[in-house]
Write a protein that holds these residues in place. Structure first.
Motif, mmCIF file in Angstrom:
data_model
loop_
_atom_site.group_PDB
_atom_site.id
_atom_site.type_symbol
_atom_site.label_atom_id
_atom_site.label_comp_id
_atom_site.label_asym_id
_atom_site.label_seq_id
_atom_site.Cartn_x
_atom_site.Cartn_y
_atom_site.Cartn_z
ATOM 1 N N SER A 211 0.982 -1.255 -0.105
ATOM 2 C CA SER A 211 -0.152 0.153 -0.005
ATOM 3 C C SER A 211 0.957 1.291 0.296
ATOM 4 O O SER A 211 0.277 2.401 -0.381
ATOM 5 C CB SER A 211 -0.799 0.072 1.073
ATOM 6 O OG SER A 211 -0.145 0.129 2.318
ATOM 7 N N HIS A 215 1.219 1.736 -4.481
ATOM 8 C CA HIS A 215 -0.205 2.038 -4.215
ATOM 9 C C HIS A 215 -1.084 2.309 -5.368
ATOM 10 O O HIS A 215 -2.163 2.021 -5.474
ATOM 11 C CB HIS A 215 -0.125 3.184 -3.190
ATOM 12 C CG HIS A 215 0.270 4.501 -3.685
ATOM 13 N ND1 HIS A 215 -0.467 5.420 -4.563
ATOM 14 C CD2 HIS A 215 1.519 4.801 -4.269
ATOM 15 C CE1 HIS A 215 0.523 6.357 -4.777
ATOM 16 N NE2 HIS A 215 1.829 6.202 -4.651
ATOM 17 N N THR A 218 -1.937 -1.104 -6.590
ATOM 18 C CA THR A 218 -3.115 -1.660 -5.736
ATOM 19 C C THR A 218 -4.469 -0.749 -6.170
ATOM 20 O O THR A 218 -5.387 -1.756 -6.144
ATOM 21 C CB THR A 218 -2.683 -1.287 -4.266
ATOM 22 O OG1 THR A 218 -1.420 -1.983 -4.100
ATOM 23 C CG2 THR A 218 -4.005 -1.951 -3.524
ATOM 24 N N ILE A 229 -6.604 -0.009 -0.891
ATOM 25 C CA ILE A 229 -5.810 0.564 0.130
ATOM 26 C C ILE A 229 -6.326 0.220 1.601
ATOM 27 O O ILE A 229 -5.692 -0.030 2.385
ATOM 28 C CB ILE A 229 -5.492 1.905 -0.245
ATOM 29 C CG1 ILE A 229 -4.652 2.004 -1.643
ATOM 30 C CG2 ILE A 229 -4.659 2.583 0.937
ATOM 31 C CD1 ILE A 229 -3.407 1.444 -1.547
ATOM 32 N N TYR A 232 -5.386 -3.096 2.913
ATOM 33 C CA TYR A 232 -4.235 -3.244 3.308
ATOM 34 C C TYR A 232 -4.062 -2.478 4.670
ATOM 35 O O TYR A 232 -3.187 -2.774 5.653
ATOM 36 C CB TYR A 232 -3.249 -2.915 2.390
ATOM 37 C CG TYR A 232 -3.290 -3.829 1.283
ATOM 38 C CD1 TYR A 232 -2.623 -5.182 1.336
ATOM 39 C CD2 TYR A 232 -3.700 -3.582 -0.009
ATOM 40 C CE1 TYR A 232 -2.459 -6.225 0.372
ATOM 41 C CE2 TYR A 232 -3.582 -4.743 -0.905
ATOM 42 C CZ TYR A 232 -3.105 -5.861 -0.737
ATOM 43 O OH TYR A 232 -2.956 -6.762 -1.860
ATOM 44 N N GLU A 233 -4.570 -1.349 4.855
ATOM 45 C CA GLU A 233 -4.111 -0.551 6.050
ATOM 46 C C GLU A 233 -4.930 -1.110 7.435
ATOM 47 O O GLU A 233 -4.373 -1.169 8.243
ATOM 48 C CB GLU A 233 -4.998 0.716 5.681
ATOM 49 C CG GLU A 233 -4.318 1.778 4.971
ATOM 50 C CD GLU A 233 -4.961 3.426 5.162
ATOM 51 O OE1 GLU A 233 -5.904 3.527 5.649
ATOM 52 O OE2 GLU A 233 -4.400 4.246 4.322
ATOM 53 N N ARG A 269 2.277 5.215 5.665
ATOM 54 C CA ARG A 269 1.956 4.640 4.021
ATOM 55 C C ARG A 269 1.903 5.852 3.177
ATOM 56 O O ARG A 269 2.332 5.659 1.897
ATOM 57 C CB ARG A 269 0.488 3.899 4.154
ATOM 58 C CG ARG A 269 -0.038 3.286 2.878
ATOM 59 C CD ARG A 269 -0.497 3.933 2.016
ATOM 60 N NE ARG A 269 -2.016 4.606 2.291
ATOM 61 C CZ ARG A 269 -2.811 5.331 1.944
ATOM 62 N NH1 ARG A 269 -2.327 5.948 0.638
ATOM 63 N NH2 ARG A 269 -3.986 5.834 2.496
#
Length: 292
Positions: A211, A215, A218, A229, A232-233, A269
């Motif tokens: 991410s 990014h 993704t 995103i 993944y966070e 990130r």
């Protein structure tokens, strides 16, 4: 480096992905243009790098440590001296100062080091750990994250993920990438407590890397049904929080790092987004395969 080891299967044993190291040490050289052309080709490849190891039990799971600064080389210190010193007397004084940890850390924050790495016109003889630490420290500081130990960990994470197997990109590997984290979480059901720690830390690291550095890739894949995103966070933050209280984290003195990454995952990130977009030149160039 702590690893989770099991017997490798066939030809799937990962090899070293050395071209990233070339990019790191030749960032400003005449070959940088060639390297920047190579990077887009590995853009998607690195994003799905660990997906080729979807059967977790057959591979090594590296334990990332906050130790880039402890592994700087003589060439790295020579680069610092050459970049920041203006006379022979200053060089000697600077070398003396570098023997003090607090002074060394302060010197490493000098903006001239970032400029020298990005704008150097010759071959940069520096280590990958120095390269990633200086650039990661730069973007994290710009984002208001001043914790040097956390920065050291993020830099070590980037260095670790810059090593991978040679692979070919296909629809199948893209599909495996979408299932990779799920495969790890399933593997937790049969893992020992220490293996569970390594796997969860790995999920956090993988989520931050994907991410953060990839990014854009993704986000595009999320439009075709892949994880976005926010996924993944959430997964990264949750797993960092879980490992922050683990006995192995305390033994390795990483509990505070994992807690910091859990609390500030999005900020870190976004800083890595900046690193990817502005400093690493990860421009898009759709290519079907990776050939090194």
């Amino acid at each position: 480096m702590c690893t989770l080891r099991n017997r490798p299967r066939g030809r799937q044993t990962p090899g070293d992905f050395t071209r990233i190291a070339v990019l790191a040490t030749q960032a400003g050289s005449p070959r940088a243009a060639e390297a920047r052309c190579l990077v887009p080709r590995i853009h998607a490849a690195l994003a799905i790098l660990l997906a080729t190891c979807a059967r977790i039990g057959h591979y090594e799971v590296p334990m990332v440590r906050a130790n880039c600064r402890a592994r700087f080389t003589a060439a790295d210190f020579e680069f610092i001296v050459r970049t920041l010193s203006r006379s022979h007397t200053d060089q000697v004084s600077l070398v003396d100062l570098l023997s003090d940890v607090e002074t060394r850390d302060s010197i490493l924050d000098h903006p001239r080091l970032v400029d020298a790495i990005l704008n150097h016109c010759g071959h940069l003889r520096i280590s990958s750990q120095f390269y990633f630490y200086v650039l990661a420290r730069h973007v994290l500081q710009q984002s208001g994250i001043g914790d040097r130990k956390l920065c050291d960990y993020v830099a070590s994470l980037l260095e670790t993920f810059s090593h991978a197997s040679r692979l070919q990109i296909s629809d199948e590997t893209h599909h495996l990438a979408e299932q990779y984290i799920s495969d790890i979480l399933i593997a937790l059901n049969r893992a020992t407590p220490e293996q569970a720690f390594l796997l969860r830390a790995h999920v956090g690291n993988y989520s931050l890397f994907i991410s953060g550095i990839f990014h854009q890739n993704t986000q595009r894949r999320s439009l075709r049904g892949g994880p976005d995103i926010q996924f993944y966070e959430q997964v990264g933050r949750t797993n960092y929080q879980l490992v922050s209280s683990h006995v192995v984290a305390r033994r390795c003195e990483l509990d505070d790092v994992f807690e910091g990454l859990a609390d500030r995952f999005r900020e870190v990130r976004l800083a890595l987004n900046q690193l990817s977009d502005q400093l690493l030149n990860l421009d898009e160039d759709a290519r079907p395969s990776l050939s090194l």
